[in-house]
Write a protein that holds these residues in place. Sequence first.
Motif, PDB file in Angstrom:
ATOM      1  N   TYR A 131      16.968 -29.178 -11.892  1.00 46.60           N
ATOM      2  CA  TYR A 131      18.028 -29.225 -12.891  1.00 46.60           C
ATOM      3  C   TYR A 131      18.375 -30.659 -13.293  1.00 46.60           C
ATOM      4  CZ  TYR A 131      18.996 -24.272 -11.927  1.00 46.60           C
ATOM      5  OH  TYR A 131      18.900 -22.909 -11.795  1.00 46.60           O
ATOM      6  N   ARG A 132      18.235 -31.592 -12.354  1.00 50.83           N
ATOM      7  CA  ARG A 132      18.724 -32.955 -12.600  1.00 50.83           C
ATOM      8  C   ARG A 132      17.758 -33.807 -13.418  1.00 50.83           C
ATOM      9  NH1 ARG A 132      21.933 -35.051  -7.193  1.00 50.83           N
ATOM     10  NH2 ARG A 132      23.210 -33.173  -6.869  1.00 50.83           N
ATOM     11  N   ASN A 133      16.662 -33.236 -13.880  1.00 53.48           N
ATOM     12  CA  ASN A 133      15.692 -34.030 -14.650  1.00 53.48           C
ATOM     13  C   ASN A 133      16.213 -34.404 -16.031  1.00 53.48           C
ATOM     14  OD1 ASN A 133      14.013 -33.837 -12.509  1.00 53.48           O
ATOM     15  ND2 ASN A 133      12.479 -32.536 -13.498  1.00 53.48           N
ATOM     16  N   SER A 134      17.259 -33.719 -16.499  1.00 56.33           N
ATOM     17  CA  SER A 134      17.848 -34.071 -17.793  1.00 56.33           C
ATOM     18  C   SER A 134      19.303 -33.658 -17.800  1.00 56.33           C
ATOM     19  CB  SER A 134      17.102 -33.392 -18.952  1.00 56.33           C
ATOM     20  OG  SER A 134      17.431 -32.021 -19.017  1.00 56.33           O
ATOM     21  N   LYS A 135      20.079 -34.287 -18.692  1.00 57.10           N
ATOM     22  CA  LYS A 135      21.494 -33.948 -18.808  1.00 57.10           C
ATOM     23  C   LYS A 135      21.664 -32.498 -19.263  1.00 57.10           C
ATOM     24  CE  LYS A 135      23.506 -37.939 -17.889  1.00 57.10           C
ATOM     25  NZ  LYS A 135      23.975 -38.812 -18.977  1.00 57.10           N
ATOM     26  N   LEU A 136      20.744 -32.016 -20.112  1.00 55.41           N
ATOM     27  CA  LEU A 136      20.856 -30.657 -20.632  1.00 55.41           C
ATOM     28  C   LEU A 136      20.761 -29.622 -19.513  1.00 55.41           C
ATOM     29  CD1 LEU A 136      20.902 -28.626 -23.023  1.00 55.41           C
ATOM     30  CD2 LEU A 136      18.406 -28.830 -23.111  1.00 55.41           C
ATOM     31  N   THR A 137      19.725 -29.705 -18.698  1.00 59.05           N
ATOM     32  CA  THR A 137      19.546 -28.720 -17.626  1.00 59.05           C
ATOM     33  C   THR A 137      20.590 -28.887 -16.529  1.00 59.05           C
ATOM     34  OG1 THR A 137      17.922 -30.204 -16.628  1.00 59.05           O
ATOM     35  CG2 THR A 137      17.093 -28.462 -18.079  1.00 59.05           C
ATOM     36  N   TYR A 138      21.039 -30.131 -16.312  1.00 59.47           N
ATOM     37  CA  TYR A 138      22.063 -30.372 -15.297  1.00 59.47           C
ATOM     38  C   TYR A 138      23.388 -29.730 -15.704  1.00 59.47           C
ATOM     39  CZ  TYR A 138      24.143 -32.975 -11.403  1.00 59.47           C
ATOM     40  OH  TYR A 138      24.759 -33.324 -10.220  1.00 59.47           O
ATOM     41  N   LEU A 139      23.706 -29.836 -17.026  1.00 61.59           N
ATOM     42  CA  LEU A 139      24.948 -29.253 -17.513  1.00 61.59           C
ATOM     43  C   LEU A 139      24.874 -27.724 -17.542  1.00 61.59           C
ATOM     44  CD1 LEU A 139      27.725 -30.064 -18.638  1.00 61.59           C
ATOM     45  CD2 LEU A 139      26.719 -30.032 -20.922  1.00 61.59           C
ATOM     46  N   LEU A 140      23.672 -27.166 -17.743  1.00 60.15           N
ATOM     47  CA  LEU A 140      23.503 -25.710 -17.803  1.00 60.15           C
ATOM     48  C   LEU A 140      23.056 -25.127 -16.466  1.00 60.15           C
ATOM     49  CD1 LEU A 140      21.677 -25.353 -21.262  1.00 60.15           C
ATOM     50  CD2 LEU A 140      24.102 -25.011 -20.764  1.00 60.15           C
ATOM     51  N   GLN A 141      23.290 -25.863 -15.396  1.00 63.83           N
ATOM     52  CA  GLN A 141      22.820 -25.401 -14.094  1.00 63.83           C
ATOM     53  C   GLN A 141      23.450 -24.064 -13.707  1.00 63.83           C
ATOM     54  OE1 GLN A 141      23.160 -28.308 -10.989  1.00 63.83           O
ATOM     55  NE2 GLN A 141      22.889 -26.840  -9.344  1.00 63.83           N
ATOM     56  N   GLU A 142      24.764 -23.905 -13.978  1.00 56.51           N
ATOM     57  CA  GLU A 142      25.442 -22.678 -13.548  1.00 56.51           C
ATOM     58  C   GLU A 142      24.937 -21.444 -14.306  1.00 56.51           C
ATOM     59  OE1 GLU A 142      29.956 -20.865 -12.971  1.00 56.51           O
ATOM     60  OE2 GLU A 142      29.657 -22.899 -13.755  1.00 56.51           O
ATOM     61  N   PRO A 143      24.902 -21.422 -15.660  1.00 57.14           N
ATOM     62  CA  PRO A 143      24.425 -20.202 -16.323  1.00 57.14           C
ATOM     63  C   PRO A 143      22.938 -19.961 -16.136  1.00 57.14           C
ATOM     64  CG  PRO A 143      24.836 -21.924 -17.942  1.00 57.14           C
ATOM     65  CD  PRO A 143      25.376 -22.429 -16.649  1.00 57.14           C
TER      66      PRO A 143
ATOM     67  N   GLY B 128      11.791 -26.537 -19.968  1.00 56.90           N
ATOM     68  CA  GLY B 128      10.611 -25.746 -19.645  1.00 56.90           C
ATOM     69  C   GLY B 128      10.254 -25.813 -18.181  1.00 56.90           C
ATOM     70  N   ASP B 129      10.445 -26.993 -17.557  1.00 59.48           N
ATOM     71  CA  ASP B 129      10.169 -27.114 -16.122  1.00 59.48           C
ATOM     72  C   ASP B 129      11.122 -26.250 -15.304  1.00 59.48           C
ATOM     73  OD1 ASP B 129       8.182 -28.872 -16.784  1.00 59.48           O
ATOM     74  OD2 ASP B 129       9.414 -30.665 -16.429  1.00 59.48           O
ATOM     75  N   VAL B 130      12.392 -26.211 -15.718  1.00 59.74           N
ATOM     76  CA  VAL B 130      13.364 -25.378 -15.001  1.00 59.74           C
ATOM     77  C   VAL B 130      12.984 -23.910 -15.130  1.00 59.74           C
ATOM     78  CG1 VAL B 130      15.775 -24.588 -15.027  1.00 59.74           C
ATOM     79  CG2 VAL B 130      15.249 -27.034 -15.158  1.00 59.74           C
ATOM     80  N   ILE B 131      12.582 -23.489 -16.354  1.00 54.54           N
ATOM     81  CA  ILE B 131      12.187 -22.093 -16.575  1.00 54.54           C
ATOM     82  C   ILE B 131      10.976 -21.751 -15.714  1.00 54.54           C
ATOM     83  CG2 ILE B 131      11.310 -20.478 -18.296  1.00 54.54           C
ATOM     84  CD1 ILE B 131      14.290 -21.072 -18.542  1.00 54.54           C
ATOM     85  N   SER B 132       9.999 -22.659 -15.658  1.00 51.93           N
ATOM     86  CA  SER B 132       8.796 -22.403 -14.854  1.00 51.93           C
ATOM     87  C   SER B 132       9.150 -22.284 -13.368  1.00 51.93           C
ATOM     88  CB  SER B 132       7.781 -23.531 -15.057  1.00 51.93           C
ATOM     89  OG  SER B 132       7.362 -23.579 -16.411  1.00 51.93           O
TER      90      SER B 132
END
Length: 716
Positions: A619-631, A604-608
């Motif tokens: 992106y680096r706040n979690s493994k999920l957002t870090y792994l999905l950084q490109e898309p 949610g923070d990345v979306i905001s």
Amino acid sequence: DHSGVQSGLQIKLKELQGKLEQKEREHEEVQRQVKEMNSLQVQVGGTDLEKHRDLLVSENDRLRKELQLLNSHLGTGKKLEVEALKERLTSMEQRETEHKLLISALQREVQQKAERLAEAELRLRDSARERVEEEERLNRMLREYQLCNQPQIKYMVKTVEVDSAKTKVAFGQLQSRNVYLEEQVDLQREALQKMQQQVQLEQQEVAKLRAQVKLYDLELDKAQAQMVQEYQSLQVEKEQAVAEAFEKAQGEMRAVHQSLDGVRKNLLTLQPALRTLTHDYNALKRQVRDFPALLNEAMGEARLEFSQAVKHVSDANAELLHKYRKELHLRKECHNQLVRLRGNIRVFARVRPITTEDGVGPGAENIVTFDPDDDGVLYVAQKGKEMSFELDKIFTPSATQEEVFRDVSPLITSCLDGYSVCILAYGQTGSGKTYSMEGIPSDPGINQRALRLLLSEVKERSSSWEHELSVSMVEIYNESLRDLLGSDPSNSLEIKILPGSVGELYVPNLTQRQVQSMEDINKILELGHKQRATEHTNLNTHSSRSHALLILTAKGRETSTGICSTGKLYLVDLAGSERVSRSGAAGERLREAQCINRSLSALGDVISALRSQQGHIPYRNSKLTYLLQEPLSREGKALLLLQVSPAEKNISESLCSLRFGDRVRAVELGAPSRKIEQPPPNAELAESESPVLRSTKGTSLRRKPQGSVRQRTSPP
């Protein structure tokens, strides 16, 4: 116009009916007068004296009957009064008889008490007499002792002493008996006095009863006199009523004669009016007889015109509805094109049906409704209010897996063109995310259908392109990245920056497997599904406790130009957001829930940050957002599939998911870029190299080798 014609016809019909009823009443009145005239004409056949005599005789009979009826009424009233008086007299006689019986009973009782008193007096006299006799006997004995000789005194003294002792005993007994008799005499006297008092009271009561009987006799005489007086007054009233009735009858007879003369005169004047009314009546009757046919004809014409008008309006409405739907479809296409140009994250929503796990009662009621004309709008009812949400596409509970995949398939195939694509299934636990992504063996979800579609696309493009598809499956469990296709899924992997690159990310030791058929796909999906972490909670018996990512890498080379492309497809089944208070998580489940909620919060923070176009995206706040950084960056394409539960008990989680979808829908990533690589200058070297890059462990998730070119083009 048709309604005005119909109302005018109805008013005319009511007027004709009113005239007809009036003519019928006039006709009946004339017929009655004709009958009276006929009866008078029959009577005119005799002489005037005979008619007068007959009238007097009839009047006399009528008066006689009235007099008899009056007498009967008066007689009935008098009889009722006499009967009432007789009943009253009888009741008084009965009461007098009862009083007499009571007096005789009291007299018998007084006589019995007097007899008992006489017996007591006799017993008292007998006891007194016995006492006197005993005293005399004792006196005689005393005198006899005194007359005895002197020489015998000594002996006599002894004898007297002896006798005197006995006499003393007898004398004491007599005295005690005398005392007892005196007490009995006193008791008898007291009883006698009481009985005399009672006799006096009873005599007084007898005197009162005799006085009351005399009063009753006086009242009876008075009542009889009153009855006689009332009977005489009734006789007088009867005679007066008979006289008044006779006079009234004579007055009425005179009035009848006068009215009869008036009727004769009116009859002569009404005959012309009768003929006119009869003619009007016949005319109205003919009009009424012909009116239904005219009315039916007019109503038929009105119905025909009305049906034509209704048909015209229905056709116009159908045409407008067709145009509206066409415009709505065109608006959807324009909106989708605008979304593609802006690079917005597309947001779909899928509402699952009510299931047995929702239970029964108010908490299992459906609170989600849909717009029948717009498949991008849904409504949620909360506390009597209805909130609307507008998304890119909304799937109802009746939507099939094929329908859902049909709308997401264009985004999937773009990975073959070198785009980085991401599809995320988001929603609370138990809302159907895993079902939409993985499905069941008989009805697979997006994962298997996407791989099947890409295989078919590769075959179709085989004439001009050479493609290689490789698949990786990972899960993020408690912020630990695990390889689901590796030999030891419990090992934790790390996301690192590729050495010698600018921000390039890769996962060392991540397993990638090439797929060339559906058998390869099924084996990979089955292996990854078995090794994924699921547990039981209060909200879901098979709750996913990790984020599952299916990563497909599509490498292609155009045979004519040698241009190479690298596209990636991320199919993400996010773990369900849950409230710890409702899921009952504790211990290890509580830690899992905390990690899941923390990673979703980071998403949610990345979306905001993307929505507000901040310079730094966390992106680096979690493994999920870090792994999905490109898309999720400005170079990729993304689609969010919201899974919504329609049950009332899950309304807070459903609203949170829909509001999150609103925020995601407002994110503009910009026009996505294709990842293509130009061929090297030496054509012979290019031909000698393998057209397809073979995958190995340690493959980069995002590569920018020297000579590669990012082209920003509009999506297909």
